[in-house]
Design a protein around this motif. Structure first.
Motif, PDB file in Angstrom:
ATOM      1  N   PHE A   1       0.836  -1.205   0.000  1.00 13.68           N
ATOM      2  CA  PHE A   1       0.000   0.000   0.000  1.00 13.68           C
ATOM      3  C   PHE A   1       0.874   1.261   0.000  1.00 13.68           C
ATOM      4  O   PHE A   1       0.587   2.216  -0.718  1.00 13.68           O
ATOM      5  N   ALA A   2       1.936   1.239   0.803  1.00 16.33           N
ATOM      6  CA  ALA A   2       2.794   2.418   0.901  1.00 16.33           C
ATOM      7  C   ALA A   2       3.452   2.709  -0.434  1.00 16.33           C
ATOM      8  O   ALA A   2       3.543   3.861  -0.864  1.00 16.33           O
ATOM      9  N   PHE A   3       3.901   1.655  -1.123  1.00 19.22           N
ATOM     10  CA  PHE A   3       4.585   1.860  -2.389  1.00 19.22           C
ATOM     11  C   PHE A   3       3.629   2.415  -3.439  1.00 19.22           C
ATOM     12  O   PHE A   3       3.999   3.275  -4.240  1.00 19.22           O
ATOM     13  N   LEU A   4       2.381   1.916  -3.425  1.00 21.09           N
ATOM     14  CA  LEU A   4       1.384   2.425  -4.378  1.00 21.09           C
ATOM     15  C   LEU A   4       1.124   3.906  -4.156  1.00 21.09           C
ATOM     16  O   LEU A   4       0.721   4.637  -5.067  1.00 21.09           O
ATOM     17  N   ASP A   5       1.345   4.345  -2.918  1.00 17.56           N
ATOM     18  CA  ASP A   5       1.051   5.728  -2.572  1.00 17.56           C
ATOM     19  C   ASP A   5       2.098   6.695  -3.138  1.00 17.56           C
ATOM     20  O   ASP A   5       1.812   7.873  -3.317  1.00 17.56           O
TER      21      ASP A   5
ATOM     22  N   SER B   1     -18.909 -15.406   0.788  1.00 19.94           N
ATOM     23  CA  SER B   1     -18.102 -16.165  -0.168  1.00 19.94           C
ATOM     24  C   SER B   1     -16.836 -15.398  -0.530  1.00 19.94           C
ATOM     25  O   SER B   1     -15.781 -15.981  -0.736  1.00 19.94           O
ATOM     26  N   ASP B   2     -16.946 -14.076  -0.596  1.00 17.33           N
ATOM     27  CA  ASP B   2     -15.785 -13.257  -0.957  1.00 17.33           C
ATOM     28  C   ASP B   2     -15.455 -12.324   0.212  1.00 17.33           C
ATOM     29  O   ASP B   2     -16.283 -11.499   0.593  1.00 17.33           O
ATOM     30  N   PRO B   3     -14.254 -12.462   0.795  1.00 17.78           N
ATOM     31  CA  PRO B   3     -13.925 -11.628   1.956  1.00 17.78           C
ATOM     32  C   PRO B   3     -13.944 -10.129   1.648  1.00 17.78           C
ATOM     33  O   PRO B   3     -14.035  -9.312   2.563  1.00 17.78           O
ATOM     34  N   PHE B   4     -13.882  -9.796   0.358  1.00 18.10           N
ATOM     35  CA  PHE B   4     -13.913  -8.383  -0.003  1.00 18.10           C
ATOM     36  C   PHE B   4     -15.229  -7.752   0.448  1.00 18.10           C
ATOM     37  O   PHE B   4     -15.283  -6.552   0.732  1.00 18.10           O
TER      38      PHE B   4
ATOM     39  N   ALA C   1      -6.470  -2.035  -4.899  1.00 12.94           N
ATOM     40  CA  ALA C   1      -5.480  -2.723  -4.071  1.00 12.94           C
ATOM     41  C   ALA C   1      -6.174  -3.518  -2.967  1.00 12.94           C
ATOM     42  O   ALA C   1      -5.796  -4.657  -2.671  1.00 12.94           O
ATOM     43  N   LEU C   2      -7.206  -2.942  -2.386  1.00 10.36           N
ATOM     44  CA  LEU C   2      -7.926  -3.627  -1.316  1.00 10.36           C
ATOM     45  C   LEU C   2      -8.653  -4.854  -1.857  1.00 10.36           C
ATOM     46  O   LEU C   2      -8.705  -5.900  -1.214  1.00 10.36           O
ATOM     47  N   TRP C   3      -9.178  -4.714  -3.063  1.00 11.50           N
ATOM     48  CA  TRP C   3      -9.881  -5.826  -3.683  1.00 11.50           C
ATOM     49  C   TRP C   3      -8.905  -6.976  -3.958  1.00 11.50           C
ATOM     50  O   TRP C   3      -9.213  -8.146  -3.782  1.00 11.50           O
ATOM     51  N   LEU C   4      -7.672  -6.619  -4.387  1.00 11.27           N
ATOM     52  CA  LEU C   4      -6.680  -7.638  -4.699  1.00 11.27           C
ATOM     53  C   LEU C   4      -6.116  -8.290  -3.445  1.00 11.27           C
ATOM     54  O   LEU C   4      -5.881  -9.492  -3.407  1.00 11.27           O
ATOM     55  N   PHE C   5      -5.853  -7.472  -2.391  1.00 11.67           N
ATOM     56  CA  PHE C   5      -5.101  -7.974  -1.246  1.00 11.67           C
ATOM     57  C   PHE C   5      -5.931  -8.112   0.025  1.00 11.67           C
ATOM     58  O   PHE C   5      -5.415  -8.575   1.033  1.00 11.67           O
ATOM     59  N   GLY C   6      -7.210  -7.696  -0.051  1.00  9.20           N
ATOM     60  CA  GLY C   6      -8.030  -7.689   1.156  1.00  9.20           C
ATOM     61  C   GLY C   6      -8.111  -9.042   1.848  1.00  9.20           C
ATOM     62  O   GLY C   6      -8.038  -9.120   3.071  1.00  9.20           O
ATOM     63  N   GLU C   7      -8.229 -10.116   1.066  1.00 10.54           N
ATOM     64  CA  GLU C   7      -8.435 -11.426   1.689  1.00 10.54           C
ATOM     65  C   GLU C   7      -7.258 -11.811   2.593  1.00 10.54           C
ATOM     66  O   GLU C   7      -7.444 -12.468   3.606  1.00 10.54           O
TER      67      GLU C   7
END
Lengths: 225, 224
Positions: free
Chosen positions: A147-151, B91-94, B213-219
């Motif tokens: 996240f930090a790098f994307l920022d 089903s999806d943690p997002f 980014a949250l959608w990709l890494f949230g899980e």
């Protein structure tokens, strides 16, 4: 071990030699005078710090997807070494700026970005020290690192647009496009030396982290017995 | 579609939990009000000065408040041991993140809308003519704060010193949001109000980048 010492000796000789070049071989800059010599320390440090943070981002990504501890070790090594180089940049910058710009610090795009980067990667290392469990520490710090790098580009563009709205407090210096060939040779050498230094530090720090992990594992085994 | 319906149910849960007690909203409103009043002691601004500094102070107050307000989102689940149940239920943690971040954005926006008129009176700025545009700026800004804020509250909930860790992680990352929203708000409160589409676009871009980014890494953030 001997190999590391050997490489270290070569690197330090190289850095000492480039210091000699910077002061005695490269000509004195016309407008800034001798203070411009600090660029031989400032620029390669900035360059090395960016490489280190790039490595940190790559290692963070690899860790999240592979969960191999080695990527975590690489990430923390890169973050620490990168932070050291950014600190050099942040210290040498104002030393140069004070005589040339007349002020120690200005909220210019590049300066501010460097400062925010420094804060972000300090937060990264702080977070690591606040997470007990090794797996959790590795995963969560990796995610924060991503996240930090994307920022970084967002911070850069926001500050640039923000600053262009206001009159520039000072004229931006920096070495112009036309470099004296003697200056160029000195820069190239110091750049090579600092990249070597980056690799040396990274390598040492990585080995330390690997050792630390195996000590932790052994201690756990002891506790189980 | 399952994602949206799951999120809607979870969002309902978040909103119900909050509006039963209204603890979070009340405390945050009082907190921001305190900061805004304290700011005026340190500056003693005139009308033109408050037009210049006001938006920055306001956004800074919101950012500080947000870094405290976003804390309970995942902490509550962890303290009540409901996180695993929550993860099993979708089903999806997002969906969990989507619900929490929408709830957080709503809470932020609500406190901002409550405080904006008070701010306008205390600092003598005119907001009535540009109110819809201000809402747009505050909406994009709040979403920008809520996305990384929700993600990091899942991280800080697991760390020691969590009350301090969340602001330390979040505030430097929010530099672009602070600059973008402050500039857009300042342009709207200026003598000749202007809707700065470039900054609005920038804020929307920030929101999209971090939502992706949250959608990709949230899980991974929900692993135990």
């Amino acid at each position: 071990m001997i190999k590391t010492v050997f490489v270290a000796v070569i690197l330090f000789t190289m850095i000492a030699f480039t210091a000699y070049l910077a002061f005695h071989y490269a000509p004195i800059e016309k407008t800034m005078g001798p203070i411009q010599k600090i660029f031989y320390l400032h620029l390669p440090s900035a360059f090395s710090s960016f490489i280190a943070l790039g490595i940190c981002f790559y290692a963070n990504l690899r860790y999240v997807f592979s969960r191999e501890a080695k990527w975590d070790w690489l990430a923390v090594s890169a973050a620490e070494v990168g932070l050291a180089f950014i600190s050099v940049v942040l210290v040498t910058g104002p030393i140069w700026a004070h005589p040339v710009w007349g002020i120690w610090w200005t909220w210019d795009a590049r300066l501010t970005l460097t400062f925010v980067l420094w804060l972000l990667y300090i937060a990264y290392l702080l977070l690591r020290s606040m997470l007990e469990e090794p797996d959790k520490r590795a995963l969560f710090s990796a995610l924060f690192g991503i996240f930090a790098f994307l920022d970084v580009p967002l911070v850069y563009f926001s500050i640039r647009w923000w600053r262009t709205q206001h009159p520039q407090p000072v004229i931006l210096g920096g070495p112009g496009s036309g470099l004296d060939p003697r200056m160029r040779i000195s820069y190239l050498l110091v750049w090579a030396a600092f990249t070597g230094l980056l690799i040396l530090l990274l390598n040492g720090r990585y080995k330390l982290e690997a050792m630390r992990a195996s000590v932790e594992e052994l201690r756990r085994e002891m506790e189980v017995r | 579609m399952a994602l949206l319906s799951n999120s809607a149910v979870l969002l309902g849960k978040e909103l119900r939990t909050e509006f039963r007690s209204r603890e979070l909203l009340t405390t945050t409103v009082v907190f921001i009000l305190t900061i805004v009043v304290l700011f005026s002691f340190t500056f003693d601004p005139s009308a033109s000065e408050s037009r210049r500094f006001g938006p920055g102070l306001l956004w800074l107050a919101f950012l500080f408040a947000a870094s405290l307000m976003l804390q309970p989102g995942f902490l509550r689940e962890q303290n009540n041991d409901t996180l695993s149940a929550l993860r099993l239920s979708v089903s999806d943690p997002f969906a969990i993140f989507l619900a929490k971040l929408i709830a957080n954005a709503i809470f932020l926006l609500l406190t901002e809308m409550l405080l904006l008129p008070i701010f306008a009176i205390l600092y003598n700025v005119h907001i009535l003519a540009v109110f819809p545009q201000l809402v747009l700026v505050f909406f994009l800004g709040s979403v920008g704060v809520a996305i990384p804020g929700t993600a990091f509250s899942a991280i800080s909930a697991q760390a020691r010193m969590r009350e301090l860790m969340l602001p330390v992680l979040l505030l430097p990352l929010l530099t672009p949001v602070l600059i973008g929203s402050t500039e857009a708000t300042a342009a709207l409160l200026a003598e000749k109000p202007e809707l700065r589409l470039d900054w609005l676009g920038f804020l929307a871009g920030f929101d999209v980048v971090f939502l992706t980014a949250l959608w990709l890494f949230g899980e991974y953030l929900l692993e135990e």
